[in-house]
Scaffold this motif. Structure first.
Motif, PDB file in Angstrom:
ATOM      1  N   LEU A 106       0.819  -1.210   0.000  1.00  0.00           N
ATOM      2  CA  LEU A 106       0.000   0.000   0.000  1.00  0.00           C
ATOM      3  C   LEU A 106       0.855   1.264   0.000  1.00  0.00           C
ATOM      4  N   SER A 107       1.962   1.226   0.722  1.00  0.00           N
ATOM      5  CA  SER A 107       2.888   2.376   0.732  1.00  0.00           C
ATOM      6  C   SER A 107       3.464   2.591  -0.665  1.00  0.00           C
ATOM      7  N   TRP A 108       3.894   1.510  -1.278  1.00  0.00           N
ATOM      8  CA  TRP A 108       4.454   1.576  -2.632  1.00  0.00           C
ATOM      9  C   TRP A 108       3.417   2.095  -3.625  1.00  0.00           C
ATOM     10  N   PHE A 109       2.198   1.581  -3.514  1.00  0.00           N
ATOM     11  CA  PHE A 109       1.172   1.920  -4.502  1.00  0.00           C
ATOM     12  C   PHE A 109       0.724   3.373  -4.389  1.00  0.00           C
ATOM     13  N   TYR A 110       0.464   3.827  -3.165  1.00  0.00           N
ATOM     14  CA  TYR A 110      -0.064   5.188  -2.980  1.00  0.00           C
ATOM     15  C   TYR A 110       0.989   6.267  -3.272  1.00  0.00           C
ATOM     16  N   LYS A 111       2.233   5.888  -3.329  1.00  0.00           N
ATOM     17  CA  LYS A 111       3.258   6.888  -3.666  1.00  0.00           C
ATOM     18  C   LYS A 111       3.251   7.236  -5.158  1.00  0.00           C
ATOM     19  N   THR A 112       2.567   6.415  -5.954  1.00  0.00           N
ATOM     20  CA  THR A 112       2.481   6.720  -7.386  1.00  0.00           C
ATOM     21  C   THR A 112       1.039   6.753  -7.908  1.00  0.00           C
ATOM     22  N   HIS A 113       0.068   6.491  -7.040  1.00  0.00           N
ATOM     23  CA  HIS A 113      -1.339   6.488  -7.465  1.00  0.00           C
ATOM     24  C   HIS A 113      -2.199   7.207  -6.427  1.00  0.00           C
ATOM     25  N   ASN A 114      -3.278   7.810  -6.894  1.00  0.00           N
ATOM     26  CA  ASN A 114      -4.161   8.558  -5.998  1.00  0.00           C
ATOM     27  C   ASN A 114      -5.221   7.696  -5.331  1.00  0.00           C
ATOM     28  N   SER A 115      -5.502   6.543  -5.945  1.00  0.00           N
ATOM     29  CA  SER A 115      -6.593   5.718  -5.429  1.00  0.00           C
ATOM     30  C   SER A 115      -6.299   4.244  -5.667  1.00  0.00           C
ATOM     31  N   LEU A 116      -6.720   3.421  -4.715  1.00  0.00           N
ATOM     32  CA  LEU A 116      -6.560   1.976  -4.858  1.00  0.00           C
ATOM     33  C   LEU A 116      -7.450   1.445  -5.993  1.00  0.00           C
ATOM     34  N   GLU A 117      -8.408   2.243  -6.407  1.00  0.00           N
ATOM     35  CA  GLU A 117      -9.254   1.856  -7.543  1.00  0.00           C
ATOM     36  C   GLU A 117      -8.405   1.499  -8.766  1.00  0.00           C
ATOM     37  N   GLU A 118      -7.307   2.213  -8.939  1.00  0.00           N
ATOM     38  CA  GLU A 118      -6.465   1.990 -10.120  1.00  0.00           C
ATOM     39  C   GLU A 118      -5.843   0.584 -10.118  1.00  0.00           C
ATOM     40  N   ALA A 119      -5.688  -0.008  -8.941  1.00  0.00           N
ATOM     41  CA  ALA A 119      -5.153  -1.371  -8.863  1.00  0.00           C
ATOM     42  C   ALA A 119      -6.190  -2.401  -9.293  1.00  0.00           C
TER      43      ALA A 119
END
Length: 255
Positions: A106-119
């Motif tokens: 989650l730390s890795w993902f949110y540093k380059t994306h605004n929303s978990l929806e994109e995953a």
């Protein structure tokens, strides 16, 4: 068939109300107002939704207290020493190794994306049957980081292993459905409610079978698809609203 639809519609109205939030894991993301906090807390609450609801809620409260009740801020700014308390976190078979990897992803993902929806949009093709590809792609992305623990994979179900994917389907219901009833959040717009698959937990499965909505003997991905197809006959645009009816009948009324 019409009388069953009317019965279930009535039960949806009865249980799709904020009154029932308090005793449910969805009460956890309802503690937050920031979109990213709702996404993160909802994700953990859904994945940890295993066992008694009171225990699940207490475990989630314990987990987010370690993040100072600001999960997104924690993902973005925590330091190595801030991770130490999580070494003592455990719920059923979800342990410190799993917790730390979830935080890492989650730390890795949110540093380059605004929303978990994109995953959850990597497998989106706009078709009614897109959910299988969406969930497979999400699970692959989630464990794509170097040194992802093998043991943690059991906590993110995938149709590729024929799992019913109850928890992830429940999470997507929370994030996608937007009926303004005050229970589901409707934060995500890139997945349609018509594409959602009904979370097939113990209670929903039992009630679904009693009502003749499930004929498959085992409970797996194909069972969840079978149930959802039946529910689409009642409401093609929002079949998963009937999760409220089936779950409510199973838990509140011991149907």
């Amino acid at each position: 068939m019409q009388s069953l639809k009317e019965f279930l519609d009535q039960k949806v109205e009865q249980y799709n109300r904020p009154d029932f939030i308090t005793l449910d894991p969805i009460s956890i993301p309802h503690r937050f107002s920031k979109k990213e906090d709702i996404e993160i807390s909802g994700f953990f609450a859904a994945i940890l939704a295993w066992g008694q609801r009171k225990t699940i809620i207490n475990k989630c409260l314990e987990l987010f207290k370690m993040m100072d009740d600001a999960p997104h801020d924690f993902m973005m700014h925590h330091r190595e020493e801030d991770l130490k308390p999580f070494l003592n976190f455990k719920h059923r078979t979800f342990n410190d190794i799993d917790t730390l990897y979830f935080i890492h992803f989650l730390s890795w993902f949110y540093k380059t994306h605004n929303s978990l929806e994109e995953a959850f949009t990597l497998g989106q093709n706009g078709q009614l049957d897109a959910m299988e590809g969406i969930l497979i792609s999400f699970q692959e992305l989630f464990f794509s980081l170097p040194d992802s623990p093998l043991r943690t994979r059991k906590h993110i179900a995938t149709p590729a292993r024929k799992a019913a994917c109850k928890r992830i389907n429940m999470y997507l219901r929370w994030m996608v459905r937007d009926d303004k009833k005050g229970v589901d959040f409707g934060l995500w717009k890139k997945i349609s409610p018509s594409q959602l698959i009904c979370p097939c937990d113990l209670h929903v499965d039992r009630v679904g079978r009693k009502l003749g909505l499930i004929s498959r003997k085992q409970t797996d991905w194909l069972t969840a698809l079978e149930l959802t197809e039946k529910l689409r006959e009642f409401d093609a645009s929002d079949p998963v609203k009937y999760d409220f009816a089936l779950f409510g009948l199973g838990v509140e009324e011991k149907f």
